[in-house]
Design a protein around this motif. Structure first.
Motif, short mmCIF file in Angstrom:
data_model
loop_
_atom_site.label_atom_id
_atom_site.label_comp_id
_atom_site.label_asym_id
_atom_site.label_seq_id
_atom_site.Cartn_x
_atom_site.Cartn_y
_atom_site.Cartn_z
N PRO A 211 0.75 -1.35 -0.34
CA PRO A 211 -0.17 0.04 -0.05
C PRO A 211 0.73 1.23 0.16
O PRO A 211 1.84 1.29 0.72
N LEU A 212 0.37 2.09 -0.67
CA LEU A 212 0.70 3.84 -0.51
C LEU A 212 0.10 3.85 0.22
O LEU A 212 -1.21 4.60 -0.45
N VAL A 213 0.83 5.26 1.10
CA VAL A 213 -0.10 5.71 1.72
C VAL A 213 0.66 7.47 1.54
O VAL A 213 1.59 7.88 2.18
N ILE B 27 -2.75 6.08 -7.42
CA ILE B 27 -2.35 4.56 -7.34
C ILE B 27 -2.52 4.60 -5.65
O ILE B 27 -1.82 5.46 -4.79
N ASP B 28 -3.02 3.26 -5.08
CA ASP B 28 -2.69 3.08 -3.41
C ASP B 28 -2.06 2.18 -3.63
O ASP B 28 -1.98 1.72 -2.78
N GLN B 29 -1.17 1.40 -5.02
CA GLN B 29 -0.53 0.34 -4.34
C GLN B 29 0.89 0.64 -5.35
O GLN B 29 0.56 0.93 -5.58
N VAL B 30 2.05 0.74 -5.00
CA VAL B 30 3.50 0.36 -5.33
C VAL B 30 3.93 -0.83 -5.58
O VAL B 30 3.98 -1.38 -4.75
N GLU B 31 4.95 -0.85 -6.09
CA GLU B 31 5.90 -2.06 -6.35
C GLU B 31 7.49 -1.88 -5.59
O GLU B 31 7.92 -0.67 -6.27
N ILE B 32 7.39 -2.53 -4.78
CA ILE B 32 9.12 -2.78 -4.42
C ILE B 32 10.28 -3.31 -4.28
O ILE B 32 9.60 -4.52 -4.34
N ARG B 33 11.24 -3.47 -4.56
CA ARG B 33 12.28 -4.18 -4.21
C ARG B 33 12.95 -3.41 -3.29
O ARG B 33 13.85 -2.60 -2.92
N ILE B 34 13.43 -4.65 -2.49
CA ILE B 34 13.91 -4.82 -1.08
C ILE B 34 14.69 -5.87 -0.84
O ILE B 34 15.09 -6.53 -1.31
N ARG C 97 4.74 -0.73 4.49
CA ARG C 97 3.85 0.18 3.47
C ARG C 97 4.58 1.88 4.03
O ARG C 97 5.81 1.72 4.52
N VAL C 98 4.20 2.05 2.24
CA VAL C 98 5.59 3.50 1.55
C VAL C 98 4.86 4.17 1.90
O VAL C 98 3.73 4.54 2.28
N PHE C 99 5.32 5.47 2.70
CA PHE C 99 4.33 7.02 2.85
C PHE C 99 5.20 7.70 2.81
O PHE C 99 6.12 7.61 1.99
N VAL C 100 4.75 8.36 2.02
CA VAL C 100 5.05 9.28 1.47
C VAL C 100 4.78 10.45 2.07
O VAL C 100 3.23 11.31 2.10
N ALA D 14 11.11 7.39 -4.74
CA ALA D 14 12.18 7.16 -5.03
C ALA D 14 12.94 6.65 -3.41
O ALA D 14 11.91 6.95 -2.02
N PRO D 15 13.60 5.75 -2.84
CA PRO D 15 13.94 5.33 -2.12
C PRO D 15 14.28 6.27 -0.93
O PRO D 15 14.43 6.21 0.22
N ASP D 16 14.55 7.55 -1.69
CA ASP D 16 14.97 8.77 -0.66
C ASP D 16 14.44 10.04 -0.26
O ASP D 16 14.31 10.31 0.48
N THR D 17 13.00 9.62 -1.14
CA THR D 17 12.20 10.66 -0.49
C THR D 17 10.46 9.88 -0.14
O THR D 17 9.52 10.43 0.22
N VAL D 18 10.51 8.31 0.28
CA VAL D 18 9.40 8.08 1.17
C VAL D 18 10.29 7.15 2.06
O VAL D 18 11.70 6.92 2.40
N ALA D 19 9.24 6.69 3.03
CA ALA D 19 9.02 6.08 4.18
C ALA D 19 8.58 4.43 4.43
O ALA D 19 7.73 4.45 3.77
N LEU D 20 9.70 4.23 4.87
CA LEU D 20 9.47 2.54 4.54
C LEU D 20 9.47 2.26 5.91
O LEU D 20 10.40 1.68 6.43
N ALA D 21 8.04 1.62 6.55
CA ALA D 21 7.72 1.35 7.76
C ALA D 21 8.51 -0.41 8.51
O ALA D 21 8.32 -1.05 7.25
N ASP D 22 9.31 -0.37 9.83
CA ASP D 22 9.10 -2.03 9.66
C ASP D 22 9.88 -2.68 8.79
O ASP D 22 10.09 -3.80 9.18
#
Length: 94
Positions: A9-11, A25-32, A48-51, A66-74
């Motif tokens: 989810p994108l929050v 959009i309410d979802q994004v694809e991430i690669r960790i 969850r990805v937070f903007v 981008a990895p430096d413009t969003v927060a990814l919890a937990d």
């Protein structure tokens, strides 16, 4: 070292007096990436990805994801956000 992809989810965090008038959009694809054992501990349902848009003014904004413009919890230590798609969203605030 491994990497995994997730749809999460994108929050959007908005200022108290703002609201989004379009439906970004309410979802994004991430690669960790990170240690394989730590990646195995991750539950997709916890991600969850937070903007943060609290500083944005009224109007239309193209927001870079981008990895430096969003927060990814937990995320466990040693695991990091490598990539996010889409790279941009348009948000209209009023």
């Amino acid at each position: 070292v491994g990497s995994d992809r997730y749809k999460v989810p994108l929050v959007l965090r908005l200022a108290d007096n703002a609201r989004s008038t379009n439906e970004p959009i309410d979802q994004v694809e991430i690669r960790i990436t990170g240690d394989k054992r730590r990646l195995e501990q991750i539950r997709e349902s916890d991600l969850r990805v937070f903007v943060d848009l609290t500083g944005f003014s009224v109007g239309s904004h193209t927001v870079t994801l981008a990895p430096d413009t969003v927060a990814l919890a937990d995320l466990p230590n040693g695991v990091r956000l490598e990539d996010i798609n889409p790279k941009r969203i348009v948000v209209r605030l009023e």
